[in-house]
Design an enzyme around this catalytic site. Structure first.
Site, PDB file in Angstrom:
ATOM      1  N   ARG A   1       3.225  -7.015   9.057  1.00 26.86           N
ATOM      2  CA  ARG A   1       2.561  -5.963   9.848  1.00 26.86           C
ATOM      3  C   ARG A   1       3.043  -5.962  11.291  1.00 26.86           C
ATOM      4  O   ARG A   1       3.168  -4.899  11.915  1.00 26.86           O
ATOM      5  CB  ARG A   1       1.048  -6.151   9.789  1.00 26.86           C
ATOM      6  CG  ARG A   1       0.456  -5.793   8.427  1.00 26.86           C
ATOM      7  CD  ARG A   1      -0.915  -6.374   8.281  1.00 26.86           C
ATOM      8  NE  ARG A   1      -1.589  -6.003   7.038  1.00 26.86           N
ATOM      9  CZ  ARG A   1      -2.576  -6.714   6.509  1.00 26.86           C
ATOM     10  NH1 ARG A   1      -3.000  -7.824   7.107  1.00 26.86           N
ATOM     11  NH2 ARG A   1      -3.142  -6.336   5.387  1.00 26.86           N
TER      12      ARG A   1
ATOM     13  N   ASN B   1      -1.733  -0.138   7.372  1.00 23.47           N
ATOM     14  CA  ASN B   1      -1.186  -1.474   7.641  1.00 23.47           C
ATOM     15  C   ASN B   1      -0.336  -2.060   6.517  1.00 23.47           C
ATOM     16  O   ASN B   1      -0.164  -3.266   6.412  1.00 23.47           O
ATOM     17  CB  ASN B   1      -2.302  -2.429   8.084  1.00 23.47           C
ATOM     18  CG  ASN B   1      -3.337  -2.680   7.010  1.00 23.47           C
ATOM     19  OD1 ASN B   1      -3.288  -2.056   5.949  1.00 23.47           O
ATOM     20  ND2 ASN B   1      -4.251  -3.586   7.264  1.00 23.47           N
TER      21      ASN B   1
ATOM     22  N   PHE C   1     -15.266   2.565   7.568  1.00 29.66           N
ATOM     23  CA  PHE C   1     -13.906   2.980   7.204  1.00 29.66           C
ATOM     24  C   PHE C   1     -13.663   2.985   5.690  1.00 29.66           C
ATOM     25  O   PHE C   1     -12.571   3.324   5.231  1.00 29.66           O
ATOM     26  CB  PHE C   1     -12.866   2.091   7.895  1.00 29.66           C
ATOM     27  CG  PHE C   1     -12.999   0.615   7.610  1.00 29.66           C
ATOM     28  CD1 PHE C   1     -12.479   0.057   6.448  1.00 29.66           C
ATOM     29  CD2 PHE C   1     -13.645  -0.231   8.518  1.00 29.66           C
ATOM     30  CE1 PHE C   1     -12.594  -1.303   6.182  1.00 29.66           C
ATOM     31  CE2 PHE C   1     -13.765  -1.594   8.255  1.00 29.66           C
ATOM     32  CZ  PHE C   1     -13.239  -2.131   7.081  1.00 29.66           C
TER      33      PHE C   1
ATOM     34  N   HIS D   1      -1.594  -5.554   1.460  1.00 29.29           N
ATOM     35  CA  HIS D   1      -2.858  -6.257   1.234  1.00 29.29           C
ATOM     36  C   HIS D   1      -2.565  -7.650   0.703  1.00 29.29           C
ATOM     37  O   HIS D   1      -1.638  -7.821  -0.085  1.00 29.29           O
ATOM     38  CB  HIS D   1      -3.719  -5.518   0.205  1.00 29.29           C
ATOM     39  CG  HIS D   1      -4.793  -6.377  -0.396  1.00 29.29           C
ATOM     40  ND1 HIS D   1      -6.006  -6.575   0.233  1.00 29.29           N
ATOM     41  CD2 HIS D   1      -4.825  -7.140  -1.519  1.00 29.29           C
ATOM     42  CE1 HIS D   1      -6.739  -7.408  -0.507  1.00 29.29           C
ATOM     43  NE2 HIS D   1      -6.038  -7.763  -1.575  1.00 29.29           N
TER      44      HIS D   1
ATOM     45  N   GLU E   1      -9.068 -10.547  -7.980  1.00 29.31           N
ATOM     46  CA  GLU E   1      -8.143  -9.419  -7.804  1.00 29.31           C
ATOM     47  C   GLU E   1      -7.035  -9.431  -8.863  1.00 29.31           C
ATOM     48  O   GLU E   1      -6.677  -8.386  -9.408  1.00 29.31           O
ATOM     49  CB  GLU E   1      -7.572  -9.442  -6.381  1.00 29.31           C
ATOM     50  CG  GLU E   1      -8.635  -9.104  -5.343  1.00 29.31           C
ATOM     51  CD  GLU E   1      -8.182  -9.294  -3.895  1.00 29.31           C
ATOM     52  OE1 GLU E   1      -9.006  -9.039  -3.002  1.00 29.31           O
ATOM     53  OE2 GLU E   1      -7.025  -9.696  -3.659  1.00 29.31           O
TER      54      GLU E   1
ATOM     55  N   TYR F   1     -12.345  -2.844  -3.452  1.00 29.89           N
ATOM     56  CA  TYR F   1     -12.896  -2.927  -2.093  1.00 29.89           C
ATOM     57  C   TYR F   1     -14.433  -2.937  -2.079  1.00 29.89           C
ATOM     58  O   TYR F   1     -15.035  -2.566  -1.078  1.00 29.89           O
ATOM     59  CB  TYR F   1     -12.369  -1.767  -1.248  1.00 29.89           C
ATOM     60  CG  TYR F   1     -10.949  -1.980  -0.734  1.00 29.89           C
ATOM     61  CD1 TYR F   1     -10.616  -3.127  -0.003  1.00 29.89           C
ATOM     62  CD2 TYR F   1      -9.945  -1.045  -0.952  1.00 29.89           C
ATOM     63  CE1 TYR F   1      -9.330  -3.327   0.488  1.00 29.89           C
ATOM     64  CE2 TYR F   1      -8.647  -1.245  -0.475  1.00 29.89           C
ATOM     65  CZ  TYR F   1      -8.349  -2.386   0.243  1.00 29.89           C
ATOM     66  OH  TYR F   1      -7.073  -2.581   0.729  1.00 29.89           O
TER      67      TYR F   1
ATOM     68  N   LYS G   1       0.837  -1.200   0.000  1.00 27.86           N
ATOM     69  CA  LYS G   1       0.000   0.000   0.000  1.00 27.86           C
ATOM     70  C   LYS G   1       0.878   1.259   0.000  1.00 27.86           C
ATOM     71  O   LYS G   1       2.089   1.179   0.227  1.00 27.86           O
ATOM     72  CB  LYS G   1      -0.926  -0.057   1.225  1.00 27.86           C
ATOM     73  CG  LYS G   1      -1.941  -1.218   1.150  1.00 27.86           C
ATOM     74  CD  LYS G   1      -2.778  -1.311   2.416  1.00 27.86           C
ATOM     75  CE  LYS G   1      -3.847  -2.400   2.297  1.00 27.86           C
ATOM     76  NZ  LYS G   1      -4.648  -2.523   3.547  1.00 27.86           N
TER      77      LYS G   1
ATOM     78  N   THR H   1      -4.894  -8.320  10.182  1.00 28.05           N
ATOM     79  CA  THR H   1      -5.285  -7.041   9.580  1.00 28.05           C
ATOM     80  C   THR H   1      -4.927  -5.863  10.480  1.00 28.05           C
ATOM     81  O   THR H   1      -4.379  -4.866  10.028  1.00 28.05           O
ATOM     82  CB  THR H   1      -6.800  -7.031   9.302  1.00 28.05           C
ATOM     83  OG1 THR H   1      -7.099  -8.137   8.444  1.00 28.05           O
ATOM     84  CG2 THR H   1      -7.240  -5.739   8.639  1.00 28.05           C
TER      85      THR H   1
ATOM     86  N   ARG I   1      -1.254 -14.584   3.571  1.00 31.58           N
ATOM     87  CA  ARG I   1      -1.911 -13.884   4.692  1.00 31.58           C
ATOM     88  C   ARG I   1      -1.110 -14.072   5.986  1.00 31.58           C
ATOM     89  O   ARG I   1      -1.019 -13.159   6.809  1.00 31.58           O
ATOM     90  CB  ARG I   1      -3.337 -14.408   4.896  1.00 31.58           C
ATOM     91  CG  ARG I   1      -4.256 -14.194   3.708  1.00 31.58           C
ATOM     92  CD  ARG I   1      -4.892 -12.844   3.685  1.00 31.58           C
ATOM     93  NE  ARG I   1      -5.882 -12.660   4.717  1.00 31.58           N
ATOM     94  CZ  ARG I   1      -6.676 -11.607   4.803  1.00 31.58           C
ATOM     95  NH1 ARG I   1      -6.589 -10.628   3.891  1.00 31.58           N
ATOM     96  NH2 ARG I   1      -7.549 -11.489   5.759  1.00 31.58           N
TER      97      ARG I   1
END
Ligand code: RTP
Length: 155
Positions: A109, A119, A64, A122, A133, A56, A16, A98, A92
């Site tokens: 993270r 964070n 959010f 993704h 995606e 998203y 990100k 998250t 993940r």
């Protein structure tokens, strides 16, 4: 191990805007490479608001959501596809929870982030969403097909 079960699964991983600005592209790529995953596609992009809203769309009802899209528009994103055994689930795991406050040390993270709204990365949450995606972020011809030299030792 049989080739059929070694490299078929692909996941979409994105660094990100905060991760790119903080110089974390290298360390994040290194973690996936060192674990044994294969880099299949990668580009630095500044997607449109519409593109991010599509990415998203499942979160459109969340409080959010607007802030999330604004955050994702705040700078370039490093979009990648990684491939290998259970790439989605293990991807993940490498990212961590998250909310970085709940991410274990040793995860991306857990080592680099504090705030859930910043964070750093993704990762697709299921094989089906990974397919969607990858399709949204990449053209077919941007996905490379090759056999890494280390694969006979990793599998
Ligand atoms: P990601 O898609 O980015 O890997 O994250 P995720 O599946 O682990 O989490 P998800 O619930 O899908 O949320 C997507 C992103 O929204 C931001 N977020 N902010 N309470 C909040 O302020 C909040 N909750 C989530 C995070 O950037 C999260 O990664």
């Amino acid at each position: 191990e049989e080739a059929s079960n070694m490299s078929s699964e692909q996941t979409f991983i994105a660094i990100k805007p905060d991760g790119v600005q903080r110089g974390l592209v290298g360390p994040i790529i290194t973690r996936f490479e060192q674990r044994g995953y294969k880099l299949v596609a990668m580009k630095l992009v500044s997607p449109s608001k519409e593109h991010l809203e599509k990415h998203y769309e499942d979160l459109a009802d969340k409080p959010f959501y607007k802030g999330l899209v604004t955050y994702m528009l705040s700078g370039p994103i490093c979009a990648m596809v990684w491939e290998g055994r259970e790439a989605v689930k293990t991807g993940r795991t490498l990212l961590g929870a998250t909310n970085p406050m709940a991410s274990a040390p040793g995860t991306i993270r857990g080592d680099y982030a504090i705030d859930v709204g910043r964070n750093v990365c993704h990762g697709s949450d299921a094989v089906e969403s990974a397919k969607k995606e990858i399709d949204l972020w990449f053209k077919k011809e941007e996905l490379m097909s090759y056999k890494p030299a280390n694969f006979d030792w990793i599998y």
